[in-house]
Design a protein around this motif. Sequence first.
Motif, mmCIF file in Angstrom:
data_model
loop_
_atom_site.group_PDB
_atom_site.id
_atom_site.type_symbol
_atom_site.label_atom_id
_atom_site.label_comp_id
_atom_site.label_asym_id
_atom_site.label_seq_id
_atom_site.Cartn_x
_atom_site.Cartn_y
_atom_site.Cartn_z
ATOM 1 N N PRO A 167 0.837 -1.217 0.000
ATOM 2 C CA PRO A 167 0.000 0.000 0.000
ATOM 3 C C PRO A 167 0.868 1.262 0.000
ATOM 4 C CG PRO A 167 -0.765 -1.578 1.639
ATOM 5 C CD PRO A 167 0.573 -2.069 1.173
ATOM 6 N N TYR A 168 0.448 2.235 -0.756
ATOM 7 C CA TYR A 168 1.194 3.480 -0.890
ATOM 8 C C TYR A 168 1.147 4.287 0.409
ATOM 9 C CZ TYR A 168 2.406 8.194 -2.507
ATOM 10 O OH TYR A 168 2.980 9.423 -2.657
ATOM 11 N N ASP A 169 2.329 4.714 0.862
ATOM 12 C CA ASP A 169 2.460 5.535 2.063
ATOM 13 C C ASP A 169 3.333 6.740 1.720
ATOM 14 O OD1 ASP A 169 2.839 6.688 4.526
ATOM 15 O OD2 ASP A 169 4.110 5.094 5.316
ATOM 16 N N PRO A 170 2.755 7.930 1.584
ATOM 17 C CA PRO A 170 3.526 9.111 1.168
ATOM 18 C C PRO A 170 4.719 9.413 2.068
ATOM 19 C CG PRO A 170 1.171 9.559 1.122
ATOM 20 C CD PRO A 170 1.334 8.242 1.800
ATOM 21 N N GLN A 171 4.654 8.980 3.328
ATOM 22 C CA GLN A 171 5.743 9.271 4.255
ATOM 23 C C GLN A 171 6.994 8.479 3.919
ATOM 24 O OE1 GLN A 171 4.823 8.543 8.378
ATOM 25 N NE2 GLN A 171 6.705 9.490 9.115
ATOM 26 N N SER A 172 6.815 7.238 3.451
ATOM 27 C CA SER A 172 7.975 6.384 3.188
ATOM 28 C C SER A 172 8.176 6.073 1.706
ATOM 29 C CB SER A 172 7.838 5.061 3.957
ATOM 30 O OG SER A 172 6.638 4.388 3.603
ATOM 31 N N HIS A 173 7.231 6.496 0.861
ATOM 32 C CA HIS A 173 7.326 6.193 -0.569
ATOM 33 C C HIS A 173 7.358 7.475 -1.398
ATOM 34 C CE1 HIS A 173 5.000 2.303 0.582
ATOM 35 N NE2 HIS A 173 6.303 2.188 0.837
ATOM 36 N N GLN A 174 8.065 7.417 -2.516
ATOM 37 C CA GLN A 174 8.123 8.534 -3.467
ATOM 38 C C GLN A 174 7.684 8.040 -4.833
ATOM 39 O OE1 GLN A 174 11.952 10.411 -3.810
ATOM 40 N NE2 GLN A 174 11.426 11.475 -5.694
ATOM 41 N N LEU A 175 6.630 8.635 -5.365
ATOM 42 C CA LEU A 175 6.119 8.223 -6.677
ATOM 43 C C LEU A 175 7.082 8.638 -7.788
ATOM 44 C CD1 LEU A 175 2.294 8.980 -6.503
ATOM 45 C CD2 LEU A 175 3.355 6.746 -6.920
ATOM 46 N N MET A 176 7.407 7.697 -8.662
ATOM 47 C CA MET A 176 8.265 7.990 -9.804
ATOM 48 C C MET A 176 7.438 8.438 -11.012
ATOM 49 S SD MET A 176 11.199 5.040 -9.681
ATOM 50 C CE MET A 176 12.062 5.841 -11.044
ATOM 51 N N ASP A 177 6.226 7.942 -11.092
ATOM 52 C CA ASP A 177 5.336 8.317 -12.185
ATOM 53 C C ASP A 177 3.898 8.059 -11.773
ATOM 54 O OD1 ASP A 177 4.722 5.483 -12.737
ATOM 55 O OD2 ASP A 177 6.798 5.421 -13.432
ATOM 56 N N GLY A 178 2.969 8.609 -12.538
ATOM 57 C CA GLY A 178 1.557 8.377 -12.256
ATOM 58 C C GLY A 178 1.103 9.033 -10.959
ATOM 59 N N THR A 179 -0.041 8.631 -10.497
ATOM 60 C CA THR A 179 -0.613 9.160 -9.259
ATOM 61 C C THR A 179 -1.092 8.004 -8.396
ATOM 62 O OG1 THR A 179 -2.824 9.356 -10.261
ATOM 63 C CG2 THR A 179 -1.373 11.298 -10.355
ATOM 64 N N ALA A 180 -1.164 8.259 -7.093
ATOM 65 C CA ALA A 180 -1.646 7.245 -6.159
ATOM 66 C C ALA A 180 -2.112 7.916 -4.890
ATOM 67 C CB ALA A 180 -0.551 6.228 -5.857
ATOM 68 N N LYS A 181 -3.128 7.363 -4.300
ATOM 69 C CA LYS A 181 -3.625 7.839 -3.016
ATOM 70 C C LYS A 181 -3.141 6.895 -1.925
ATOM 71 C CE LYS A 181 -7.815 7.604 -4.469
ATOM 72 N NZ LYS A 181 -9.310 7.651 -4.536
ATOM 73 N N PRO A 182 -3.020 7.369 -0.708
ATOM 74 C CA PRO A 182 -2.596 6.494 0.387
ATOM 75 C C PRO A 182 -3.437 5.230 0.436
ATOM 76 C CG PRO A 182 -2.660 8.757 1.133
ATOM 77 C CD PRO A 182 -3.244 8.756 -0.250
ATOM 78 N N GLY A 183 -2.766 4.102 0.466
ATOM 79 C CA GLY A 183 -3.458 2.815 0.495
ATOM 80 C C GLY A 183 -3.529 2.132 -0.852
ATOM 81 N N ASP A 184 -3.346 2.906 -1.965
ATOM 82 C CA ASP A 184 -3.337 2.291 -3.296
ATOM 83 C C ASP A 184 -2.128 1.375 -3.440
ATOM 84 O OD1 ASP A 184 -5.581 3.692 -3.898
ATOM 85 O OD2 ASP A 184 -4.606 5.138 -5.242
ATOM 86 N N LEU A 185 -2.259 0.334 -4.238
ATOM 87 C CA LEU A 185 -1.172 -0.618 -4.413
ATOM 88 C C LEU A 185 -0.078 -0.029 -5.315
ATOM 89 C CD1 LEU A 185 -0.676 -3.490 -3.381
ATOM 90 C CD2 LEU A 185 -1.465 -4.357 -5.594
ATOM 91 N N VAL A 186 1.168 -0.088 -4.825
ATOM 92 C CA VAL A 186 2.313 0.390 -5.598
ATOM 93 C C VAL A 186 3.403 -0.668 -5.576
ATOM 94 C CG1 VAL A 186 1.885 2.857 -5.239
ATOM 95 C CG2 VAL A 186 3.247 1.583 -3.573
ATOM 96 N N LYS A 187 4.348 -0.553 -6.525
ATOM 97 C CA LYS A 187 5.440 -1.504 -6.629
ATOM 98 C C LYS A 187 6.764 -0.782 -6.405
ATOM 99 C CE LYS A 187 7.199 -5.193 -9.637
ATOM 100 N NZ LYS A 187 6.969 -5.918 -10.911
ATOM 101 N N VAL A 188 7.616 -1.373 -5.572
ATOM 102 C CA VAL A 188 8.910 -0.761 -5.244
ATOM 103 C C VAL A 188 9.874 -0.964 -6.407
ATOM 104 C CG1 VAL A 188 10.871 -0.771 -3.657
ATOM 105 C CG2 VAL A 188 8.550 -1.155 -2.784
ATOM 106 N N ARG A 189 10.406 0.142 -6.920
ATOM 107 C CA ARG A 189 11.393 0.081 -8.004
ATOM 108 C C ARG A 189 12.803 0.356 -7.488
ATOM 109 N NH1 ARG A 189 8.975 3.600 -12.865
ATOM 110 N NH2 ARG A 189 10.974 2.949 -13.775
ATOM 111 N N TYR A 190 12.913 1.219 -6.492
ATOM 112 C CA TYR A 190 14.194 1.484 -5.826
ATOM 113 C C TYR A 190 13.938 1.498 -4.321
ATOM 114 C CZ TYR A 190 15.937 2.993 -10.392
ATOM 115 O OH TYR A 190 16.306 3.039 -11.713
ATOM 116 N N THR A 191 14.679 0.671 -3.620
ATOM 117 C CA THR A 191 14.423 0.584 -2.182
ATOM 118 C C THR A 191 14.838 1.855 -1.466
ATOM 119 O OG1 THR A 191 14.698 -0.826 -0.236
ATOM 120 C CG2 THR A 191 16.672 -0.353 -1.500
#
Length: 209
Positions: A167-191
């Motif tokens: 789940p997307y967490d703006p505090q610990s994740h940085q979006l590389m492209d697209g958009t996402a809301k907290p809780g949306d499923l995202v994939k880690v590309r760079y740890t």
Amino acid sequence: MSQEQDLTHCLQQLMQKVGIFSYRELCQKAGVSEKQLRRLRRGEIQQLRLTTLEKISRGLQISLRDLIQALGESDSTATDSHQVLEQEYKKLQLELEQQRELLLAEFQQSTLHTLESWLLQWPTAAYAVKQNPQIPADRLLKLVQPIEQLLEKWGIEAIADVGTELPYDPQSHQLMDGTAKPGDLVKVRYTGYKQADKFLYRAKVSPVT
């Protein structure tokens, strides 16, 4: 006004600025004895260790230099003592700088010891890969273990493995492209990495479509 009255008045003014209203409270905050504080009030500055004055300055939330300056200005008869304190202050500054350099050298030595096998083997491994790109990657991954051990020693840990979906967490994740809301499923590309509760680098992620 006597020397003791001068210094006592100066000390009381410094105490009031930080909301300290008794000598006992100052002693507790600074970690010094009431006897040491009485010596300061009597002007027996040269009988106090510079480290004691440094504790008192921290208790008053000012620098050691500012404390020495205030005491010197309040005590017109203590010019010699003030000069001695200035010299001792400069000496302490030099000792602290030397201590920092020593600690840095010890830290670097400890780090080099942990990375020794990587320092010795990685250049040879990189050269071998250039000569033969078919070398299995798992051989190279083993060489990175000392770096992982060093990060573990420092309490630094990865936020999530590359390829993980979470789940997307703006505090610990940085979006590389697209958009996402907290809780949306995202994939880690760079740890990313954190140390205790502090985020050093956010993990770079992309939305899962």
